[in-house]
Enzyme design. Structure first.
Site, short mmCIF file in Angstrom:
data_model
loop_
_atom_site.label_atom_id
_atom_site.label_comp_id
_atom_site.label_asym_id
_atom_site.label_seq_id
_atom_site.Cartn_x
_atom_site.Cartn_y
_atom_site.Cartn_z
N TYR A 21 -68.25 26.41 -12.45
CA TYR A 21 -66.98 26.48 -11.73
C TYR A 21 -66.98 25.51 -10.55
CZ TYR A 21 -63.34 28.39 -8.70
OH TYR A 21 -62.25 28.52 -7.88
N GLU A 43 -56.73 35.07 -8.09
CA GLU A 43 -56.94 35.22 -6.64
C GLU A 43 -56.38 36.56 -6.17
OE1 GLU A 43 -58.80 33.40 -4.77
OE2 GLU A 43 -58.91 31.48 -5.80
N TRP A 51 -65.62 36.59 -5.56
CA TRP A 51 -65.05 35.70 -6.56
C TRP A 51 -65.82 35.76 -7.86
CZ3 TRP A 51 -60.78 34.03 -8.12
CH2 TRP A 51 -60.67 32.92 -8.97
#
Length: 190
Positions: A21, A43, A51
């Site tokens: 990522y 989000e 995350w």
């Protein structure tokens, strides 16, 4: 012969998913509405969580939310909400699930008003270009900025949920509106 050490931002650690990522997505400018919508959902789901928790569930989110097709998500009804509340592959928070559907409907309104969600969002950026920051350490990276404040305020006025200034800034980082790779990271100037 020894390979030179690859330098990355410290937040991605050694997790292969985080490294991929970091290297391939984070901080790279996104102008595609479908990807911007995907990050809006992800989000919002991340609020209050790490995350990596969401990143590990990303494939489940893609399946549960119709491949992040905004029109399909906007058409979700109460039966879809109940289906999502039973899906163990996503964060089963009713407020977050309902906000994802509501945000999809609002996303479409923004597209209709501005031509695309990308045009709306990038319109907040100076010269519509990404900001490349030059932080030396993660400790210098802010959680919010005046721009994230302005975007978040405008989106809240439009009815968006789970998009406060901190989530907005994370969205800006994820979609390359800002490049917060620290100096020395292989992606800082990329």
């Amino acid at each position: 012969m020894l390979q030179p050490e690859i330098k990355r931002c410290g937040w991605c650690g050694n997790d292969p998913l985080y490294i991929k990522y970091h290297d391939e997505e984070w901080g790279k400018p996104v102008y595609d509405d479908q990807i911007l919508f995907e990050f809006l959902i992800l989000e919002g789901a991340q609020a209050g969580l790490s995350w990596i928790t969401i990143l590990k569930r990303r494939a489940h989110y893609r399946k549960a939310f119709a491949g992040f097709d905004v029109a399909r998500v906007a058409a979700f009804d109460e039966a879809d909400v109940e289906r999502l509340m039973q899906d163990t592959g996503i964060i089963r928070n009713r407020l977050k699930v309902n906000s994802a559907i509501s945000n999809a409907r609002l996303f479409i309104r923004v597209q209709q008003e501005f031509g695309s969600f990308a045009d709306y969002l990038w319109g907040f950026m100076p010269d519509r270009k990404p900001l490349v920051n030059h932080f030396r350490s993660l400790a210098e990276v802010p959680a919010r900025t005046a721009i994230s404040d302005a975007i978040s305020k405008d989106m809240k006025k439009r009815g968006f949920k789970f998009f406060g200034t901190t989530i907005c800034y994370a969205h800006m980082q994820a979609t390359g509106m800002v490049n917060d790779h620290v100096q020395g990271c292989m992606c800082h100037e990329a």
